[in-house]
Design an enzyme around this catalytic site. Structure first.
Site, PDB file in Angstrom:
ATOM      1  N   LEU A 177       0.795  -1.234   0.000  1.00 21.17           N
ATOM      2  CA  LEU A 177       0.000   0.000   0.000  1.00 21.17           C
ATOM      3  C   LEU A 177       0.826   1.282   0.000  1.00 21.17           C
ATOM      4  O   LEU A 177       0.287   2.356  -0.196  1.00 21.17           O
ATOM      5  CB  LEU A 177      -0.910   0.015   1.237  1.00 21.17           C
ATOM      6  CG  LEU A 177      -1.952  -1.104   1.328  1.00 21.17           C
ATOM      7  CD1 LEU A 177      -2.727  -1.005   2.639  1.00 21.17           C
ATOM      8  CD2 LEU A 177      -2.916  -1.033   0.146  1.00 21.17           C
ATOM      9  N   GLY A 232       6.717   4.283  -2.471  1.00 17.73           N
ATOM     10  CA  GLY A 232       7.823   5.066  -1.910  1.00 17.73           C
ATOM     11  C   GLY A 232       8.481   4.355  -0.729  1.00 17.73           C
ATOM     12  O   GLY A 232       9.573   4.724  -0.298  1.00 17.73           O
ATOM     13  N   ASN A 233       7.791   3.330  -0.209  1.00 22.86           N
ATOM     14  CA  ASN A 233       8.329   2.514   0.882  1.00 22.86           C
ATOM     15  C   ASN A 233       8.742   1.180   0.227  1.00 22.86           C
ATOM     16  O   ASN A 233       7.883   0.362  -0.133  1.00 22.86           O
ATOM     17  CB  ASN A 233       7.221   2.349   1.933  1.00 22.86           C
ATOM     18  CG  ASN A 233       7.501   1.282   2.977  1.00 22.86           C
ATOM     19  OD1 ASN A 233       8.380   0.441   2.813  1.00 22.86           O
ATOM     20  ND2 ASN A 233       6.722   1.298   4.037  1.00 22.86           N
ATOM     21  N   SER A 239       7.573  -2.285   1.577  1.00 27.59           N
ATOM     22  CA  SER A 239       6.131  -2.544   1.375  1.00 27.59           C
ATOM     23  C   SER A 239       5.875  -2.968  -0.066  1.00 27.59           C
ATOM     24  O   SER A 239       5.125  -3.919  -0.316  1.00 27.59           O
ATOM     25  CB  SER A 239       5.335  -1.286   1.737  1.00 27.59           C
ATOM     26  OG  SER A 239       4.146  -1.177   0.997  1.00 27.59           O
ATOM     27  N   HIS A 254      -4.792   4.373   3.566  1.00 31.69           N
ATOM     28  CA  HIS A 254      -4.905   3.349   4.614  1.00 31.69           C
ATOM     29  C   HIS A 254      -4.380   3.856   5.950  1.00 31.69           C
ATOM     30  O   HIS A 254      -4.767   3.349   7.002  1.00 31.69           O
ATOM     31  CB  HIS A 254      -4.184   2.050   4.200  1.00 31.69           C
ATOM     32  CG  HIS A 254      -2.694   2.140   4.155  1.00 31.69           C
ATOM     33  ND1 HIS A 254      -1.993   2.871   3.223  1.00 31.69           N
ATOM     34  CD2 HIS A 254      -1.734   1.587   4.941  1.00 31.69           C
ATOM     35  CE1 HIS A 254      -0.689   2.747   3.420  1.00 31.69           C
ATOM     36  NE2 HIS A 254      -0.507   1.977   4.471  1.00 31.69           N
ATOM     37  N   GLU A 274       3.330  13.339   9.414  1.00 32.20           N
ATOM     38  CA  GLU A 274       3.469  11.912   9.767  1.00 32.20           C
ATOM     39  C   GLU A 274       4.096  11.745  11.146  1.00 32.20           C
ATOM     40  O   GLU A 274       4.694  10.719  11.461  1.00 32.20           O
ATOM     41  CB  GLU A 274       4.248  11.180   8.665  1.00 32.20           C
ATOM     42  CG  GLU A 274       3.600  11.350   7.288  1.00 32.20           C
ATOM     43  CD  GLU A 274       3.070  10.076   6.627  1.00 32.20           C
ATOM     44  OE1 GLU A 274       3.559   8.992   6.951  1.00 32.20           O
ATOM     45  OE2 GLU A 274       2.173  10.183   5.772  1.00 32.20           O
ATOM     46  N   ARG A 311       6.409  12.888   2.574  1.00 32.73           N
ATOM     47  CA  ARG A 311       5.251  12.663   3.443  1.00 32.73           C
ATOM     48  C   ARG A 311       5.140  13.648   4.602  1.00 32.73           C
ATOM     49  O   ARG A 311       4.224  13.549   5.414  1.00 32.73           O
ATOM     50  CB  ARG A 311       5.248  11.201   3.899  1.00 32.73           C
ATOM     51  CG  ARG A 311       4.895  10.295   2.696  1.00 32.73           C
ATOM     52  CD  ARG A 311       5.174   8.830   2.905  1.00 32.73           C
ATOM     53  NE  ARG A 311       4.405   8.230   3.964  1.00 32.73           N
ATOM     54  CZ  ARG A 311       4.318   6.909   4.147  1.00 32.73           C
ATOM     55  NH1 ARG A 311       4.946   6.072   3.322  1.00 32.73           N
ATOM     56  NH2 ARG A 311       3.636   6.429   5.146  1.00 32.73           N
ATOM     57  N   HIS A 352      10.593   8.424   5.598  1.00 31.07           N
ATOM     58  CA  HIS A 352      10.517   9.156   6.874  1.00 31.07           C
ATOM     59  C   HIS A 352      11.946   9.420   7.339  1.00 31.07           C
ATOM     60  O   HIS A 352      12.856   8.634   7.058  1.00 31.07           O
ATOM     61  CB  HIS A 352       9.827   8.317   7.961  1.00 31.07           C
ATOM     62  CG  HIS A 352       8.358   8.155   7.785  1.00 31.07           C
ATOM     63  ND1 HIS A 352       7.708   6.955   7.984  1.00 31.07           N
ATOM     64  CD2 HIS A 352       7.391   9.037   7.439  1.00 31.07           C
ATOM     65  CE1 HIS A 352       6.411   7.118   7.774  1.00 31.07           C
ATOM     66  NE2 HIS A 352       6.198   8.355   7.428  1.00 31.07           N
ATOM     67  N   ASP A 409      13.146   8.892  10.193  1.00 26.01           N
ATOM     68  CA  ASP A 409      13.684   7.844  11.076  1.00 26.01           C
ATOM     69  C   ASP A 409      14.209   6.634  10.297  1.00 26.01           C
ATOM     70  O   ASP A 409      14.600   5.629  10.883  1.00 26.01           O
ATOM     71  CB  ASP A 409      12.673   7.435  12.171  1.00 26.01           C
ATOM     72  CG  ASP A 409      11.410   6.757  11.635  1.00 26.01           C
ATOM     73  OD1 ASP A 409      11.331   6.491  10.419  1.00 26.01           O
ATOM     74  OD2 ASP A 409      10.496   6.493  12.458  1.00 26.01           O
ATOM     75  N   ASN A 467       7.140  -4.661   5.908  1.00 26.98           N
ATOM     76  CA  ASN A 467       6.245  -3.587   5.478  1.00 26.98           C
ATOM     77  C   ASN A 467       6.896  -2.218   5.690  1.00 26.98           C
ATOM     78  O   ASN A 467       6.222  -1.189   5.665  1.00 26.98           O
ATOM     79  CB  ASN A 467       4.920  -3.658   6.247  1.00 26.98           C
ATOM     80  CG  ASN A 467       3.770  -4.116   5.368  1.00 26.98           C
ATOM     81  OD1 ASN A 467       3.876  -4.030   4.139  1.00 26.98           O
ATOM     82  ND2 ASN A 467       2.692  -4.568   5.960  1.00 26.98           N
ATOM     83  N   CYS A 484      10.031   2.491  14.325  1.00 26.45           N
ATOM     84  CA  CYS A 484       8.691   2.815  13.772  1.00 26.45           C
ATOM     85  C   CYS A 484       7.603   2.349  14.718  1.00 26.45           C
ATOM     86  O   CYS A 484       6.510   2.894  14.741  1.00 26.45           O
ATOM     87  CB  CYS A 484       8.459   2.112  12.441  1.00 26.45           C
ATOM     88  SG  CYS A 484       9.592   2.569  11.154  1.00 26.45           S
TER      89      CYS A 484
HETATM   90  O1  SUG Z   1       3.515   4.225   6.349  1.00 28.77           O
HETATM   91  N1  SUG Z   1       3.984   0.774   5.870  1.00 28.77           N
HETATM   92  C1  SUG Z   1       4.154   1.965   6.709  1.00 28.77           C
HETATM   93  C2  SUG Z   1       5.485   1.897   7.440  1.00 28.77           C
HETATM   94  C3  SUG Z   1       5.620   3.014   8.443  1.00 28.77           C
HETATM   95  C4  SUG Z   1       7.006   3.085   8.999  1.00 28.77           C
HETATM   96  N2  SUG Z   1       7.110   4.133   9.949  1.00 28.77           N
HETATM   97  C5  SUG Z   1       8.218   4.878  10.197  1.00 28.77           C
HETATM   98  N3  SUG Z   1       9.231   4.895   9.391  1.00 28.77           N
HETATM   99  N4  SUG Z   1       8.207   5.610  11.253  1.00 28.77           N
HETATM  100  C6  SUG Z   1       4.087   3.230   5.864  1.00 28.77           C
HETATM  101  O2  SUG Z   1       4.618   3.239   4.753  1.00 28.77           O
HETATM  102  C7  SUG Z   1       2.728  -0.730   4.425  1.00 28.77           C
HETATM  103  C8  SUG Z   1       1.374  -1.405   4.401  1.00 28.77           C
HETATM  104  C9  SUG Z   1       1.230  -2.422   3.311  1.00 28.77           C
HETATM  105  O3  SUG Z   1       1.863  -2.294   2.284  1.00 28.77           O
HETATM  106  O4  SUG Z   1       0.436  -3.390   3.503  1.00 28.77           O
HETATM  107  C10 SUG Z   1       2.805   0.482   5.313  1.00 28.77           C
HETATM  108  O5  SUG Z   1       1.802   1.148   5.519  1.00 28.77           O
END
Ligand code: SUG
Length: 409
Positions: free
Chosen positions: A21, A24-25, A28, A128, A162, A194, A230, A232, A334, A340
């Site tokens: 979801l 950029g991550n 995930s 989400h 965030e 973000r 992020h 962190d 994820n 986190c």
């Molecule tokens: O917002 N992953 C979260 C991870 C948050 C990490 N937080 C910090 N770095 N503080 C996000 O990207 C993935 C959910 C999914 O793909 O099912 C997700 O929401």
């Protein structure tokens, strides 16, 4: 008066799954549509809490949220049976576990009115995550009944916020502040940023922070494009120690106050891509009651020569006492490492005494929660299981049981 840092940790929800979801991550996206193990995920998170508890760091529990978020489906004219797959994944996400994004907390020693200020993050960048906000705000009010609770910032990308994942606090050993650092980004050609500057400035204003001691740092877009969604993921701080990657920011940190002990990790010591894949900077840097500083790092760092060597150097140079490597792989897949999963609340002893006791972890609660997870959580969820009508019922029963457990302790 002395401040102690409490950690609020999110309990991983029973519907933890990999739905890809978070554009950029990288983690995930990489694990999208693979099978998760919610039972293991929740136990890993809880073991981490217990580990810190046993080290002498007070741990506060943030319960999971009701999932699926049926009110969201209803507000869009759907129900659980006819919602499209993409939306179903969002309303089932257990993403509220990453409470570093829940809020920004300013301790009373930093604020002009001498009160603890809390602003829940508006999380507008990802739908989400956006749906977490009202329940998170409600939980925070229950956990901290005596503090100042602000509304989340206006829910628009201009004020994308965030929370604590983009905020660092530099202070001395007594918890008195020297500098507050807010980190923001700007959209790159590849990935969204973000946290906006306008959002960070609003939080600093609302929390009545001293402008002379507040810094706004811009993220390097090369870092955002490498998966640093992020701050962190690219810097960690505790007391007066700030450890960051040389590619983290546009500004040269050298220009800031001499009271910060700044340790720069070079690209040749730990390439940006490896900083992201190991989550080196998403470690928890904490001070023990003895005054010693230690690191709780993800297990992935132990498996990387570069990450291990960077920590080894920090120990040899006397900056930290030791490193503990913990397994939070289910969350890591994820994009959520040890840091986190926690939100820091630096509190004076008399302020900590006002925290709602039912959310505080102790050995008995730990034991009950392990039992509860083992009884109610599945050990496999594939995104296609989100169509299983039993999953919703199981998740509702689990949450209601958890409430009973927390009320009874
Ligand atoms: O917002 N992953 C979260 C991870 C948050 C990490 N937080 C910090 N770095 N503080 C996000 O990207 C993935 C959910 C999914 O793909 O099912 C997700 O929401």
């Amino acid at each position: 008066m002395k401040t102690t840092e409490a950690n609020i940790d999110g309990i991983v929800g029973s519907t933890h799954n990999y739905a890809g979801l978070s554009y950029g991550n990288i983690a995930s996206e990489k694990h999208a549509f693979s099978t998760s193990n919610p039972k293991l995920a929740a136990l890993q998170g809880l073991e981490k809490m217990k580990f810190l508890h046993d080290l002498g760091i007070p741990q506060i529990i943030m319960p999971p949220q009701p999932r699926p978020a049926l009110h969201i489906l209803k507000s869009l004219g759907y129900d659980i049976n006819n919602a499209p797959d993409e939306l179903l994944a969002k309303v089932y996400s257990a993403s509220a576990m990453w409470v570093a994004n829940a809020a920004t907390i300013s301790p009373s020693v930093d604020t002009a009115d001498g009160k603890v200020h809390i602003t829940p993050a508006n999380l507008v960048s990802k739908f989400h995550r956006f749906i977490e906000v009202p329940t998170t705000a409600n939980y925070l009010k229950q956990i901290f009944p005596e503090f100042v609770h602000h509304e989340p910032l206006p829910a628009h990308l201009l004020y994308a916020d965030e929370g604590a994942a983009n905020h660092m606090r530099i202070c001395n050993a007594h918890g008195e502040t020297r500098t507050e650092i807010f980190v923001y980004g700007e959209k790159t050609n590849k990935f969204p940023a973000r946290q906006t500057l306008l959002a960070s400035q609003a939080i600093a204003r609302l929390h009545k922070l001293n402008p002379a001691k507040t810094i706004f740092l811009k993220q390097n877009s090369a870092a955002i494009d490498a998966g640093v969604f992020h701050n962190d993921v690219i810097a960690m701080s505790n007391q007066n120690l700030l450890i960051y990657h040389e590619m983290a920011y546009y500004n040269e940190l050298e220009e800031f106050s001499g009271t910060i002990k700044k340790l720069k990790i070079l690209e040749r010591e730990l390439p940006l891509s490896e900083a992201v894949s190991t989550y080196f900077f998403n470690s928890q840097l904490v001070t023990l009651p003895s005054g010693k500083m230690v690191v709780i790092a993800p297990k992935e760092c132990e498996e990387s020569n570069n990450a291990r060597n960077c920590f080894k150097k920090l120990v040899e140079e006397g900056h930290i006492e030791t490193v503990y490597y913990l397994d939070v792989r289910e969350s890591m897949k994820n994009g959520g490492g040890p840091a986190c999963l926690r939100l820091r609340a630096p509190l004076r002893d008399d302020e900590f005494a006002t925290v709602n006791r039912k959310f505080i972890l102790n050995s008995e609660v730990f034991y009950l929660l392990c039992q509860w997870i083992n009884q109610h959580y599945r050990d496999k969820i594939h995104p296609s299981d989100l169509r299983d009508p039993l999953l919703m019922r199981e998740s509702q029963i689990a949450l209601s049981e958890l409430k009973t457990i927390l009320e009874s302790t």
